[in-house]
Design a protein around this motif. Structure first.
Motif, PDB file in Angstrom:
ATOM      1  N   HIS A 158       0.835  -1.216   0.000  1.00 23.60           N
ATOM      2  CA  HIS A 158       0.000   0.000   0.000  1.00 23.60           C
ATOM      3  C   HIS A 158       0.864   1.257   0.000  1.00 23.60           C
ATOM      4  CE1 HIS A 158       1.115   0.332   4.223  1.00 23.60           C
ATOM      5  NE2 HIS A 158       0.520   1.491   4.285  1.00 23.60           N
ATOM      6  N   TYR A 159       2.191   1.098   0.098  1.00 27.13           N
ATOM      7  CA  TYR A 159       3.052   2.283   0.184  1.00 27.13           C
ATOM      8  C   TYR A 159       3.057   3.038  -1.145  1.00 27.13           C
ATOM      9  CZ  TYR A 159       4.700   0.301   4.563  1.00 27.13           C
ATOM     10  OH  TYR A 159       4.749  -0.191   5.839  1.00 27.13           O
ATOM     11  N   CYS A 160       3.272   4.352  -1.070  1.00 28.49           N
ATOM     12  CA  CYS A 160       3.323   5.170  -2.293  1.00 28.49           C
ATOM     13  C   CYS A 160       4.556   4.795  -3.110  1.00 28.49           C
ATOM     14  CB  CYS A 160       3.424   6.652  -1.934  1.00 28.49           C
ATOM     15  SG  CYS A 160       2.178   7.260  -0.810  1.00 28.49           S
ATOM     16  N   PRO A 161       4.502   5.012  -4.428  1.00 25.05           N
ATOM     17  CA  PRO A 161       5.680   4.728  -5.252  1.00 25.05           C
ATOM     18  C   PRO A 161       6.889   5.520  -4.743  1.00 25.05           C
ATOM     19  CG  PRO A 161       3.777   5.219  -6.625  1.00 25.05           C
ATOM     20  CD  PRO A 161       3.370   5.519  -5.215  1.00 25.05           C
ATOM     21  N   GLY A 162       8.008   4.834  -4.619  1.00 21.90           N
ATOM     22  CA  GLY A 162       9.249   5.522  -4.225  1.00 21.90           C
ATOM     23  C   GLY A 162       9.442   5.663  -2.731  1.00 21.90           C
ATOM     24  N   CYS A 163       8.463   5.244  -1.931  1.00 20.53           N
ATOM     25  CA  CYS A 163       8.601   5.348  -0.478  1.00 20.53           C
ATOM     26  C   CYS A 163       9.587   4.287   0.015  1.00 20.53           C
ATOM     27  CB  CYS A 163       7.239   5.131   0.179  1.00 20.53           C
ATOM     28  SG  CYS A 163       7.338   5.147   1.979  1.00 20.53           S
ATOM     29  N   LEU A 164      10.485   4.691   0.910  1.00 22.04           N
ATOM     30  CA  LEU A 164      11.519   3.745   1.357  1.00 22.04           C
ATOM     31  C   LEU A 164      11.041   2.767   2.438  1.00 22.04           C
ATOM     32  CD1 LEU A 164      14.658   6.103   1.369  1.00 22.04           C
ATOM     33  CD2 LEU A 164      14.060   4.353  -0.320  1.00 22.04           C
ATOM     34  N   HIS A 165       9.821   2.942   2.942  1.00 18.28           N
ATOM     35  CA  HIS A 165       9.301   1.962   3.915  1.00 18.28           C
ATOM     36  C   HIS A 165       9.450   0.533   3.357  1.00 18.28           C
ATOM     37  CE1 HIS A 165       7.644   3.827   7.476  1.00 18.28           C
ATOM     38  NE2 HIS A 165       6.856   4.650   6.813  1.00 18.28           N
ATOM     39  N   GLY A 166       9.070   0.368   2.079  1.00 14.42           N
ATOM     40  CA  GLY A 166       9.097  -0.968   1.472  1.00 14.42           C
ATOM     41  C   GLY A 166      10.509  -1.533   1.387  1.00 14.42           C
ATOM     42  N   GLY A 209       0.794   5.173  11.823  1.00 13.41           N
ATOM     43  CA  GLY A 209       1.541   5.771  10.716  1.00 13.41           C
ATOM     44  C   GLY A 209       1.429   4.873   9.506  1.00 13.41           C
ATOM     45  N   CYS A 210       2.118   5.246   8.439  1.00 16.40           N
ATOM     46  CA  CYS A 210       1.983   4.486   7.193  1.00 16.40           C
ATOM     47  C   CYS A 210       2.388   3.031   7.377  1.00 16.40           C
ATOM     48  CB  CYS A 210       2.815   5.142   6.103  1.00 16.40           C
ATOM     49  SG  CYS A 210       2.089   6.690   5.558  1.00 16.40           S
ATOM     50  N   SER A 211       3.309   2.754   8.286  1.00 15.93           N
ATOM     51  CA  SER A 211       3.761   1.362   8.460  1.00 15.93           C
ATOM     52  C   SER A 211       2.896   0.598   9.454  1.00 15.93           C
ATOM     53  CB  SER A 211       5.227   1.332   8.875  1.00 15.93           C
ATOM     54  OG  SER A 211       5.469   2.239   9.918  1.00 15.93           O
ATOM     55  N   ASN A 266      12.892   7.811   9.935  1.00 20.21           N
ATOM     56  CA  ASN A 266      12.829   9.273  10.060  1.00 20.21           C
ATOM     57  C   ASN A 266      12.617   9.894   8.682  1.00 20.21           C
ATOM     58  OD1 ASN A 266      13.227  11.970  10.466  1.00 20.21           O
ATOM     59  ND2 ASN A 266      15.319  11.794  11.240  1.00 20.21           N
ATOM     60  N   ASN A 267      11.339  10.237   8.398  1.00 22.43           N
ATOM     61  CA  ASN A 267      11.065  10.918   7.126  1.00 22.43           C
ATOM     62  C   ASN A 267      10.640  12.363   7.347  1.00 22.43           C
ATOM     63  OD1 ASN A 267       8.454  10.640   8.015  1.00 22.43           O
ATOM     64  ND2 ASN A 267       7.786   9.222   6.429  1.00 22.43           N
ATOM     65  N   ALA A 268      10.909  12.868   8.557  1.00 29.79           N
ATOM     66  CA  ALA A 268      10.745  14.297   8.870  1.00 29.79           C
ATOM     67  C   ALA A 268       9.320  14.811   8.712  1.00 29.79           C
ATOM     68  CB  ALA A 268      11.708  15.150   8.020  1.00 29.79           C
ATOM     69  N   TYR A 327       4.762  13.709   9.345  1.00 30.82           N
ATOM     70  CA  TYR A 327       3.704  12.738   9.610  1.00 30.82           C
ATOM     71  C   TYR A 327       3.164  12.311   8.239  1.00 30.82           C
ATOM     72  CZ  TYR A 327       3.039  13.686  14.659  1.00 30.82           C
ATOM     73  OH  TYR A 327       3.170  13.787  16.010  1.00 30.82           O
ATOM     74  N   GLY A 328       3.520  11.131   7.799  1.00 29.77           N
ATOM     75  CA  GLY A 328       3.115  10.697   6.465  1.00 29.77           C
ATOM     76  C   GLY A 328       1.632  10.373   6.395  1.00 29.77           C
ATOM     77  N   MET A 329       1.197   9.431   7.229  1.00 25.49           N
ATOM     78  CA  MET A 329      -0.146   8.879   7.088  1.00 25.49           C
ATOM     79  C   MET A 329      -1.266   9.901   7.260  1.00 25.49           C
ATOM     80  SD  MET A 329      -2.007   6.239   9.516  1.00 25.49           S
ATOM     81  CE  MET A 329      -2.686   4.720   8.952  1.00 25.49           C
ATOM     82  N   SER A 354      14.856   8.637   5.917  1.00 22.17           N
ATOM     83  CA  SER A 354      13.973   8.134   4.869  1.00 22.17           C
ATOM     84  C   SER A 354      13.273   9.282   4.134  1.00 22.17           C
ATOM     85  CB  SER A 354      12.968   7.176   5.531  1.00 22.17           C
ATOM     86  OG  SER A 354      12.288   6.444   4.558  1.00 22.17           O
ATOM     87  N   ASN A 355      12.263   8.935   3.348  1.00 24.31           N
ATOM     88  CA  ASN A 355      11.593   9.960   2.529  1.00 24.31           C
ATOM     89  C   ASN A 355      10.071   9.822   2.622  1.00 24.31           C
ATOM     90  OD1 ASN A 355      11.146   7.609   1.148  1.00 24.31           O
ATOM     91  ND2 ASN A 355      11.676   8.409  -0.859  1.00 24.31           N
ATOM     92  N   CYS A 356       9.402  10.794   2.089  1.00 28.62           N
ATOM     93  CA  CYS A 356       7.943  10.734   1.939  1.00 28.62           C
ATOM     94  C   CYS A 356       7.607  11.539   0.692  1.00 28.62           C
ATOM     95  CB  CYS A 356       7.247  11.323   3.179  1.00 28.62           C
ATOM     96  SG  CYS A 356       5.440  11.318   3.032  1.00 28.62           S
ATOM     97  N   PRO A 357       7.847  10.946  -0.495  1.00 28.56           N
ATOM     98  CA  PRO A 357       7.622  11.708  -1.717  1.00 28.56           C
ATOM     99  C   PRO A 357       6.241  12.342  -1.766  1.00 28.56           C
ATOM    100  CG  PRO A 357       8.178   9.389  -2.207  1.00 28.56           C
ATOM    101  CD  PRO A 357       8.352   9.600  -0.741  1.00 28.56           C
ATOM    102  N   THR A 358       5.225  11.637  -1.304  1.00 28.41           N
ATOM    103  CA  THR A 358       3.851  12.154  -1.395  1.00 28.41           C
ATOM    104  C   THR A 358       3.685  13.458  -0.619  1.00 28.41           C
ATOM    105  OG1 THR A 358       3.001   9.945  -1.697  1.00 28.41           O
ATOM    106  CG2 THR A 358       1.432  11.585  -0.904  1.00 28.41           C
ATOM    107  N   ASN A 359       4.081  13.437   0.665  1.00 29.44           N
ATOM    108  CA  ASN A 359       3.844  14.638   1.468  1.00 29.44           C
ATOM    109  C   ASN A 359       4.959  15.673   1.347  1.00 29.44           C
ATOM    110  OD1 ASN A 359       1.233  14.189   2.827  1.00 29.44           O
ATOM    111  ND2 ASN A 359       2.278  12.333   3.518  1.00 29.44           N
ATOM    112  N   TRP A 360       6.105  15.268   0.834  1.00 29.50           N
ATOM    113  CA  TRP A 360       7.120  16.282   0.500  1.00 29.50           C
ATOM    114  C   TRP A 360       6.751  16.955  -0.820  1.00 29.50           C
ATOM    115  CZ3 TRP A 360      12.613  13.609   1.376  1.00 29.50           C
ATOM    116  CH2 TRP A 360      12.762  13.321   2.746  1.00 29.50           C
TER     117      TRP A 360
END
Ligand SMILES: Cc1ncc(C[n+]2csc(CCOP(=O)(O)OP(=O)(O)O)c2C)c(N)n1
Ligand code: SF4
Length: 260
Positions: free
Chosen positions: A23-31, A57-59, A127-129, A131-133, A217-223
Protein backbone atom coordinates in the motif's frame (compact mmCIF):
# COMPACT_ATOMS: atom_id res chain seq x y z
CA UNK A 1 21.25 -30.90 -28.94
CA UNK A 2 21.88 -27.59 -27.19
CA UNK A 3 23.22 -27.93 -23.69
CA UNK A 4 20.64 -27.02 -21.01
CA UNK A 5 22.36 -24.86 -18.44
CA UNK A 6 21.40 -25.10 -14.82
CA UNK A 7 19.59 -21.95 -13.64
CA UNK A 8 21.44 -19.83 -11.15
CA UNK A 9 19.13 -17.80 -8.94
CA UNK A 10 20.62 -14.36 -8.40
CA UNK A 11 17.62 -12.53 -6.95
CA UNK A 12 14.45 -13.60 -5.24
CA UNK A 13 11.96 -12.52 -2.62
CA UNK A 14 13.12 -13.25 0.93
CA UNK A 15 11.09 -15.97 2.66
CA UNK A 16 10.16 -13.54 5.42
CA UNK A 17 8.64 -11.03 2.97
CA UNK A 18 5.02 -11.69 2.02
CA UNK A 19 4.11 -11.97 -1.66
CA UNK A 20 1.45 -9.23 -1.63
CA UNK A 21 0.82 -5.86 -3.22
CA UNK A 22 2.09 -3.01 -1.06
CA UNK A 23 0.00 0.00 0.00
CA UNK A 24 3.05 2.28 0.18
CA UNK A 25 3.32 5.17 -2.29
CA UNK A 26 5.68 4.73 -5.25
CA UNK A 27 9.25 5.52 -4.22
CA UNK A 28 8.60 5.35 -0.48
CA UNK A 29 11.52 3.75 1.36
CA UNK A 30 9.30 1.96 3.91
CA UNK A 31 9.10 -0.97 1.47
CA UNK A 32 12.87 -1.11 1.01
CA UNK A 33 13.40 -1.23 4.76
CA UNK A 34 10.81 -4.02 5.09
CA UNK A 35 12.70 -6.03 2.52
CA UNK A 36 16.02 -5.52 4.28
CA UNK A 37 14.51 -6.65 7.60
CA UNK A 38 13.11 -9.75 5.88
CA UNK A 39 16.52 -10.56 4.36
CA UNK A 40 18.16 -10.30 7.78
CA UNK A 41 15.49 -12.52 9.36
CA UNK A 42 16.14 -15.14 6.64
CA UNK A 43 19.91 -14.95 7.06
CA UNK A 44 19.72 -15.29 10.84
CA UNK A 45 17.11 -18.08 10.54
CA UNK A 46 14.87 -16.42 13.12
CA UNK A 47 11.51 -16.21 11.31
CA UNK A 48 9.78 -18.55 13.77
CA UNK A 49 11.00 -16.70 16.88
CA UNK A 50 10.71 -13.08 15.75
CA UNK A 51 7.89 -10.77 16.78
CA UNK A 52 7.44 -7.30 15.30
CA UNK A 53 5.51 -4.48 16.92
CA UNK A 54 3.79 -2.27 14.34
CA UNK A 55 3.26 1.45 14.99
CA UNK A 56 0.62 3.91 13.89
CA UNK A 57 1.54 5.77 10.72
CA UNK A 58 1.98 4.49 7.19
CA UNK A 59 3.76 1.36 8.46
CA UNK A 60 0.75 0.42 10.59
CA UNK A 61 0.32 -2.42 8.09
CA UNK A 62 3.89 -3.75 8.45
CA UNK A 63 2.34 -7.03 9.65
CA UNK A 64 0.93 -7.56 6.16
CA UNK A 65 4.40 -7.59 4.68
CA UNK A 66 6.89 -9.12 7.11
CA UNK A 67 6.05 -12.79 7.66
CA UNK A 68 6.68 -13.07 11.38
CA UNK A 69 4.33 -12.81 14.33
CA UNK A 70 3.26 -9.22 14.90
CA UNK A 71 1.39 -7.11 17.40
CA UNK A 72 -0.07 -3.65 16.92
CA UNK A 73 0.70 -0.99 19.52
CA UNK A 74 -1.22 2.22 20.19
CA UNK A 75 0.49 5.44 19.10
CA UNK A 76 4.06 5.48 20.45
CA UNK A 77 3.63 2.54 22.80
CA UNK A 78 5.60 -0.01 20.78
CA UNK A 79 8.69 -0.05 23.08
CA UNK A 80 6.47 -0.64 26.14
CA UNK A 81 4.67 -3.49 24.40
CA UNK A 82 7.97 -4.94 23.19
CA UNK A 83 9.35 -4.75 26.73
CA UNK A 84 6.51 -6.83 28.12
CA UNK A 85 6.73 -9.36 25.33
CA UNK A 86 10.49 -9.79 25.61
CA UNK A 87 10.43 -10.08 29.41
CA UNK A 88 7.77 -12.79 29.30
CA UNK A 89 9.44 -14.57 26.37
CA UNK A 90 13.19 -13.79 26.46
CA UNK A 91 13.80 -16.46 23.80
CA UNK A 92 12.03 -14.30 21.18
CA UNK A 93 13.63 -11.66 18.97
CA UNK A 94 11.39 -8.62 19.44
CA UNK A 95 11.59 -5.49 17.32
CA UNK A 96 9.58 -2.31 17.04
CA UNK A 97 9.17 -0.54 13.70
CA UNK A 98 8.32 3.13 14.22
CA UNK A 99 8.04 6.40 12.31
CA UNK A 100 9.20 9.73 13.71
CA UNK A 101 5.70 10.85 14.71
CA UNK A 102 5.16 7.59 16.56
CA UNK A 103 8.60 7.36 18.15
CA UNK A 104 9.71 10.95 18.73
CA UNK A 105 6.39 12.69 19.50
CA UNK A 106 3.78 10.76 21.44
CA UNK A 107 6.16 7.84 22.08
CA UNK A 108 9.28 9.68 23.31
CA UNK A 109 8.65 8.58 26.89
CA UNK A 110 8.44 4.88 26.02
CA UNK A 111 11.54 5.13 23.85
CA UNK A 112 13.70 6.89 26.45
CA UNK A 113 12.72 4.58 29.28
CA UNK A 114 13.04 1.35 27.31
CA UNK A 115 16.52 2.47 26.21
CA UNK A 116 17.63 3.60 29.65
CA UNK A 117 16.44 0.32 31.19
CA UNK A 118 18.56 -1.47 28.61
CA UNK A 119 15.65 -3.57 27.39
CA UNK A 120 16.84 -6.34 25.14
CA UNK A 121 14.78 -5.18 22.19
CA UNK A 122 15.50 -3.61 18.81
CA UNK A 123 13.93 -0.53 17.27
CA UNK A 124 13.92 0.26 13.57
CA UNK A 125 13.19 3.97 13.40
CA UNK A 126 12.07 5.55 10.11
CA UNK A 127 12.83 9.27 10.06
CA UNK A 128 11.06 10.92 7.13
CA UNK A 129 10.75 14.30 8.87
CA UNK A 130 6.96 14.35 8.53
CA UNK A 131 3.70 12.74 9.61
CA UNK A 132 3.12 10.70 6.47
CA UNK A 133 -0.15 8.88 7.09
CA UNK A 134 -2.17 11.76 8.48
CA UNK A 135 -1.44 14.16 5.65
CA UNK A 136 2.03 15.62 6.07
CA UNK A 137 1.94 17.63 9.30
CA UNK A 138 5.10 18.76 11.13
CA UNK A 139 6.87 16.02 13.06
CA UNK A 140 9.50 16.44 15.82
CA UNK A 141 12.09 15.73 13.12
CA UNK A 142 10.84 18.28 10.57
CA UNK A 143 13.79 20.43 9.49
CA UNK A 144 13.97 24.18 10.26
CA UNK A 145 12.24 25.98 7.39
CA UNK A 146 10.66 22.78 6.04
CA UNK A 147 7.19 23.28 4.62
CA UNK A 148 4.52 20.92 5.93
CA UNK A 149 0.73 21.16 6.01
CA UNK A 150 0.88 22.54 9.57
CA UNK A 151 3.90 24.79 8.84
CA UNK A 152 2.92 26.22 5.43
CA UNK A 153 5.54 28.99 5.74
CA UNK A 154 8.21 26.54 6.88
CA UNK A 155 9.07 25.32 10.40
CA UNK A 156 9.80 28.39 12.50
CA UNK A 157 12.15 27.33 15.29
CA UNK A 158 11.02 30.28 17.45
CA UNK A 159 7.51 28.85 17.44
CA UNK A 160 8.08 25.11 17.06
CA UNK A 161 11.57 24.57 18.48
CA UNK A 162 14.30 22.56 16.84
CA UNK A 163 14.19 19.03 15.42
CA UNK A 164 14.95 16.14 17.76
CA UNK A 165 18.06 14.15 16.90
CA UNK A 166 17.08 10.73 18.19
CA UNK A 167 20.40 8.85 17.89
CA UNK A 168 22.33 11.64 19.62
CA UNK A 169 19.76 11.71 22.44
CA UNK A 170 19.38 7.96 23.00
CA UNK A 171 23.12 7.29 22.81
CA UNK A 172 23.58 9.19 26.09
CA UNK A 173 21.56 6.54 27.94
CA UNK A 174 23.47 3.84 29.78
CA UNK A 175 21.20 0.96 28.73
CA UNK A 176 21.63 1.75 25.03
CA UNK A 177 24.08 -0.70 23.49
CA UNK A 178 23.97 -0.12 19.74
CA UNK A 179 22.62 3.14 18.32
CA UNK A 180 23.33 3.93 14.66
CA UNK A 181 21.96 6.06 11.84
CA UNK A 182 21.81 4.80 8.28
CA UNK A 183 19.80 5.56 5.14
CA UNK A 184 18.46 3.73 2.09
CA UNK A 185 18.75 6.23 -0.75
CA UNK A 186 21.06 4.07 -2.89
CA UNK A 187 22.28 0.45 -3.07
CA UNK A 188 25.46 1.00 -1.08
CA UNK A 189 23.53 2.69 1.76
CA UNK A 190 20.99 -0.16 1.66
CA UNK A 191 23.84 -2.65 2.15
CA UNK A 192 25.12 -0.65 5.15
CA UNK A 193 21.58 -0.51 6.52
CA UNK A 194 21.24 -4.27 6.22
CA UNK A 195 24.52 -4.86 8.07
CA UNK A 196 23.35 -2.53 10.86
CA UNK A 197 19.96 -4.24 11.24
CA UNK A 198 21.69 -7.60 11.37
CA UNK A 199 24.06 -6.36 14.07
CA UNK A 200 21.16 -4.89 16.04
CA UNK A 201 19.35 -8.25 16.07
CA UNK A 202 22.56 -10.03 17.02
CA UNK A 203 23.09 -7.57 19.89
CA UNK A 204 19.63 -8.47 21.14
CA UNK A 205 20.23 -12.21 20.69
CA UNK A 206 23.45 -11.91 22.71
CA UNK A 207 21.53 -10.08 25.48
CA UNK A 208 23.66 -6.93 25.30
CA UNK A 209 20.90 -4.32 25.68
CA UNK A 210 18.87 -1.87 23.69
CA UNK A 211 19.59 -1.44 19.98
CA UNK A 212 18.21 1.16 17.57
CA UNK A 213 18.79 1.65 13.86
CA UNK A 214 17.53 4.98 12.53
CA UNK A 215 16.83 5.13 8.80
CA UNK A 216 16.90 8.60 7.23
CA UNK A 217 13.97 8.13 4.87
CA UNK A 218 11.59 9.96 2.53
CA UNK A 219 7.94 10.73 1.94
CA UNK A 220 7.62 11.71 -1.72
CA UNK A 221 3.85 12.15 -1.39
CA UNK A 222 3.84 14.64 1.47
CA UNK A 223 7.12 16.28 0.50
CA UNK A 224 5.34 16.95 -2.82
CA UNK A 225 8.12 15.47 -4.91
CA UNK A 226 8.74 12.68 -7.38
CA UNK A 227 10.54 9.66 -5.89
CA UNK A 228 13.85 10.72 -7.48
CA UNK A 229 13.50 14.33 -6.32
CA UNK A 230 12.81 13.07 -2.80
CA UNK A 231 15.99 10.98 -2.72
CA UNK A 232 18.00 14.00 -3.88
CA UNK A 233 16.29 16.26 -1.31
CA UNK A 234 17.02 13.69 1.40
CA UNK A 235 20.73 13.70 0.59
CA UNK A 236 20.99 17.48 0.23
CA UNK A 237 18.92 18.48 3.26
CA UNK A 238 18.31 15.65 5.73
CA UNK A 239 21.86 14.34 5.98
CA UNK A 240 23.29 17.69 7.07
CA UNK A 241 20.99 17.70 10.11
CA UNK A 242 21.02 13.92 10.64
CA UNK A 243 24.57 12.74 9.86
CA UNK A 244 24.86 9.04 9.17
CA UNK A 245 27.13 7.05 11.45
CA UNK A 246 27.53 5.06 14.65
CA UNK A 247 26.39 6.99 17.72
CA UNK A 248 26.95 4.35 20.38
CA UNK A 249 28.58 0.96 20.09
CA UNK A 250 29.27 -0.46 23.55
CA UNK A 251 32.54 -2.37 24.03
CA UNK A 252 30.54 -5.58 24.49
CA UNK A 253 29.01 -4.99 21.04
CA UNK A 254 32.44 -4.33 19.51
CA UNK A 255 33.64 -7.65 20.96
CA UNK A 256 30.60 -9.41 19.51
CA UNK A 257 31.19 -7.88 16.07
CA UNK A 258 34.87 -8.81 16.16
CA UNK A 259 33.89 -12.48 16.66
CA UNK A 260 31.53 -12.49 13.62
C1 LIG B 1 -3.36 8.14 20.09
C2 LIG B 1 -3.33 8.52 18.62
N1 LIG B 1 -3.18 9.82 18.27
C3 LIG B 1 -3.13 10.18 16.97
C4 LIG B 1 -3.23 9.24 15.99
C5 LIG B 1 -3.21 9.67 14.53
N2 LIG B 1 -2.03 9.31 13.80
C6 LIG B 1 -2.01 8.19 13.03
S1 LIG B 1 -0.60 8.08 12.16
C7 LIG B 1 0.00 9.51 12.81
C8 LIG B 1 1.32 10.09 12.38
C9 LIG B 1 2.34 9.06 12.07
O1 LIG B 1 3.48 9.64 11.55
P1 LIG B 1 4.86 8.89 11.58
O2 LIG B 1 5.00 8.14 12.85
O3 LIG B 1 5.90 9.90 11.30
O4 LIG B 1 4.74 7.79 10.43
P2 LIG B 1 4.68 7.91 8.84
O5 LIG B 1 3.22 7.88 8.50
O6 LIG B 1 5.37 9.17 8.42
O7 LIG B 1 5.39 6.69 8.35
C10 LIG B 1 -0.91 10.08 13.69
C11 LIG B 1 -0.72 11.36 14.40
C12 LIG B 1 -3.37 7.88 16.37
N3 LIG B 1 -3.44 6.90 15.48
N4 LIG B 1 -3.41 7.56 17.69
S1 SF4 C 1 2.54 8.97 2.72
FE1 SF4 C 1 4.78 9.14 2.71
S2 SF4 C 1 5.54 7.72 4.31
FE2 SF4 C 1 3.41 7.19 3.80
S3 SF4 C 1 3.55 5.58 2.24
FE3 SF4 C 1 3.30 7.53 1.18
S4 SF4 C 1 5.40 8.21 0.76
FE4 SF4 C 1 5.52 6.60 2.34
Amino acid sequence: MAEVKEEKIVFQRPKALCDVVTHYCPGCLHGVVHRVIAEVIDELGIQEITVGIAPVGCSVLAYNYIATDFAEAAHGRAPAMATGMKRVHPELVVFTYQGDGDLAAIGTNELIHAATRGENITTIFINNAIYGMTGGQMAPTTLPGQVTTSTPRGRDTKLAGFPVRVCELVSTLEGAAYIVRRSAYNPSEIRKLKAAIKTAFQVQMAGLGYSLVEVVSNCPTNWGMTPLESLKWLQENMLAYYPLGDYKVKDSVKELMAKK
